[in-house]
Write a protein that holds these residues in place. Structure first.
Motif: not given
Length: 545
Positions: A398-414
C-alpha cells in the motif's frame, strides 16, 4: 564551542572507519563461527557493530537537529583554507541522508545478526566500511572526495555482494564489479574535464566558476556534465543504465540487498548536487546541461521498471525492479527543477527507501516458509505465518503503490501538485498514477500467489515461523514508514526547507569557502521557480497559459 560541536561533521565518517578497523583487529568472525573461539569473536563483532551503528544514528539525529535550524556545519581537514583543502559540509539534505542511511542500517544489521553475518568472512567490518563510504558521500564538499567515498563504498559492496557465496552471486557479482569499474573510469574523466576548465572541484567554488565559463569552453563542461550523468545514473539505476540492478540485488543476501536500497540514493544525491545545483539555473552557458534528458529518462525508468516488476518470477526480483521504479519517481521530481517538486521528491525518497529495504527482508521471511519453491511466484505449500506476513506485505504494498493515508501517497500527491503547471504535467501525472496502479497490481499478484494460491497436495511448512528478531527488524523498517505518515507535516516542512536551501548558493559558498567565498558571490541569474517568487521558466518548466 565544545570539541564535539567542532568535530561533528567528520564523526559520521570516522566512527564507522574506526569501528571497521577494530573489527579487523578482532579477527575473522565468519566462516568458523560455529566453533567456540569463532563464535565468541562473532558475538563481540555483533555487539561492536550494533553499538557503533546505533551511535551513528544518534550522531546523525544530532546533526539533523542542528541542520534543521538552517546551520551549515563545516569541517576543514587539517584546517587548510578553502578551496584548497578537503572540506566536509553538512546541510539539511546531507543530514537527512545521514539519518536515512542509519535508519536503514541499524535494523538491517540487527537482521543480519540472526545468522547471515556468519555465512562469510568479515561481514561486520565490511558493513562498517560500507557505512563509511555512504556517510562520506553525503557530507563531502568536493567532487574528487565524492569519487573517493564512492570507491570506498563500492569496494565494500563488491565483497558484500558475494557474501554467502554461491554460483549465482559470483556471476552477477562479476558483472557488478566490471560495470562499476567502467563507471569509475568515466567519473575520473568527467572530473578531469571540469578541473581543466574551472581549476577546482570544490562544489561551492564550482558554483562561482562554472557560470563564468562561456562558450565555446562551456561545451567541455556540458560534456563533463553528461559523463557524470552517465556515472551517477548508473549508480542510481537510471534507465537504460539500470538493467544490471534487478539480477544483482535479487541474488544478494537479503540484508545486503536491503542495505543496497540506500546505495542507489547515493547516485540520486550526486545528481542532485551536481546537475540540480552546480549545473542548474546558475550554470551560465552550462545551465540545465542535462535538463532535456533527465525528466524523460526518469519517467521512462519508472515505466520500464514497473513493467519489469509485473514480469518478475520471484519476489526478490520484483522488489529489485521496484527499487528502480522508485528511483525514477524521485529523479522525475528532480527533473522538474522547482523547489516544491524537490521537496516532494525528497519526502518520497525517504519512504521508498525504507519500504524497499523492508520488502527485501520480508521476501526472505516468506521464502523461508515455502519449502523448495522459496521466493518463486508459483503456488506452493502454505506459509507458517500467513496472517503476520500477509499483513506486512499488505502494508508495504500500500505504501509503495501510494495508497492513502500512507507516505507513498503523500509524496506522490505533493509531486503531482508541484508538477501541475509544468509543460510536462500531463505526462508526469499519467506516469506517476500508472506506475502506482501497476505497482499495486504486481504486489497484489505476488501476495495472492504466496498466500492464497497454495497447493493442497504439498505438506504445510513445518517451520515455526520466522525468528522474532528477524520479524521485528523488518517491522521496524515498516514502522518507520508509518512514522513518516504520522509526522508528515513537520517532515514535509523539513524536506521543503532542504530543497530551498539547495538553491541558496551564496550561503553555501560563504560557509564552505569562508573568506575566499566572501570575495564574490555566485552570478545573479534567475532563481529557482518558487510558489512565492515567480521567475522565468527553465527549458522544461514553461507554465501553461
Amino acid at each position: 564551542m565544545t570539541w564535539f560541536d567542532a568535530h561533528m561533521a567528520v564523526l559520521p565518517v570516522l566512527l564507522p572507519a574506526l569501528t571497521a578497523m577494530m573489527l579487523l583487529l578482532l579477527g575473522d568472525h565468519g566462516g568458523d563461527s560455529h566453533g567456540g573461539h569463532g563464535h565468541h569473536k562473532l558475538l563481540w563483532a555483533r555487539r561492536l557493530g550494533l553499538a557503533s551503528t546505533a551511535l551513528g544514528l544518534i550522531l546523525a539525529l544530532a546533526l539533523l537537529l542542528r541542520a534543521a535550524e538552517g546551520e551549515l556545519i563545516t569541517y576543514r581537514m587539517g584546517d587548510w583554507p578553502a578551496p584548497f583543502g578537503i572540506i566536509l559540509l553538512v546541510d539539511r539534505l546531507g543530514a537527512m541522508m545521514l539519518v536515512l542511511s542509519a535508519c536503514v542500517a541499524l535494523p538491517v544489521l540487527w537482521y543480519a545478526t540472526g545468522g547471515w553475518d556468519a555465512h562469510g568472512h568479515y561481514f561486520h567490518a565490511l558493513f562498517q566500511f560500507q557505512l563509511m563510504g555512504l556517510n562520506g558521500a553525503f557530507v563531502t564538499g568536493d567532487l574528487f572526495n565524492l569519487f573517493v567515498f564512492f570507491e570506498v563504498l563500492l569496494i565494500a559492496s563488491y565483497v558484500l555482494m558475494v557474501h554467502g557465496q554461491g554460483a549465482q552471486r559470483f556471476r552477477v557479482g562479476l558483472h557488478y564489479v566490471v560495470l562499476n569499474l567502467v563507471a569509475s573510469a568515466l567519473f575520473l574523466i568527467g572530473l578531469a574535464l571540469i578541473y581543466a576548465k574551472t581549476g577546482t572541484l570544490n562544489m561551492a567554488d564550482l558554483g562561482l566558476r562554472v557560470p563564468a565559463v562561456s562558450a565555446p569552453d562551456a561545451a567541455v563542461l556540458q560534456v563533463a556534465a553528461m559523463l557524470l550523468l552517465v556515472v551517477f545514473g548508473f549508480k542510481a539505476a537510471l534507465m537504460p543504465l539500470a538493467l544490471w540492478l534487478p539480477a544483482t540485488y535479487a541474488a544478494a543476501s537479503p540484508p545486503v540487498a536491503a542495505l543496497f536500497a540506500i546505495m542507489t540514493k547515493v547516485g540520486v544525491y550526486a545528481i542532485w548536487r551536481v546537475h540540480g545545483v552546480t549545473f542548474g539555473d546558475i550554470g551560465g552557458a552550462s545551465a540545465f546541461a542535462v535538463a532535456p534528458v533527465l525528466l524523460p529518462l526518469a519517467l521512462a525508468t519508472s515505466v520500464l521498471a514497473v513493467l519489469g516488476a509485473l514480469a518478475a518470477q520471484t519476489l526478490a526480483r520484483l522488489v529489485a525492479w521496484l527499487t528502480v521504479a522508485s528511483v525514477g519517481t524521485v529523479l522525475a521530481g528532480l527533473g522538474l527543477y522547482s523547489s516544491p517538486a524537490w521537496g516532494a521528491a525528497l519526502y518520497y525518497m525517504l519512504n521508498s527507501t525504507l519500504v524497499i529495504a523492508a520488502l527485501f527482508l520480508l521476501a526472505e521471511l516468506v521464502a523461508a516458509q515455502r519449502g523448495d519453491a522459496a521466493g518463486q511466484l508459483v503456488p506452493a505449500a502454505p506459509v507458517a505465518q500467513p496472517t503476520l506476513l500477509g499483513l506486512m506485505l499488505l502494508l508495504a504494498a500500500a505504501s509503495a503503490a501510494g495508497l492513502p493515508p500512507l507516505p507513498g501517497f503523500i509524496g506522490k500527491l505533493m509531486l503531482l501538485e508541484a508538477s501541475s503547471t509544468h509543460v510536462w504535467a500531463p505526462v508526469v501525472w499519467t506516469v506517476l498514477l500508472l506506475v502506482g496502479f501497476l505497482t499495486l497490481l504486481g504486489l497484489a499478484r505476488a501476495g495472492s500467489i504466496l498466500f492464497w494460491h497454495v497447493r493442497q497436495d504439498v505438506p504445510a511448512s513445518v517451520s515455526a515461523g520466522g525468528s522474532p528478531k528477524l520479524v521485528l527488524a523488518t517491522c521496524i523498517l515498516l514502522g518507520a514508514s508509518v512514522v513518516l505518515s504520522l509526522a508528515a507535516a513537520p517532515i514535509q516542512r523539513y524536506t521543503q526547507a532542504a530543497a530551498e536551501q539547495l538553491t541558496d548558493r551564496s550561503a553555501y559558498a560563504a560557509a564552505a569557502l569562508g573568506a575566499y567565498g566572501a570575495q564574490g558571490s555566485p552570478p545573479t541569474t534567475r532563481p529557482y521557480r518558487d510558489s512565492a517568487q515567480p521567475s522565468s521558466p527553465s527549458p522544461l518548466q514553461e507554465a501553461k497559459p
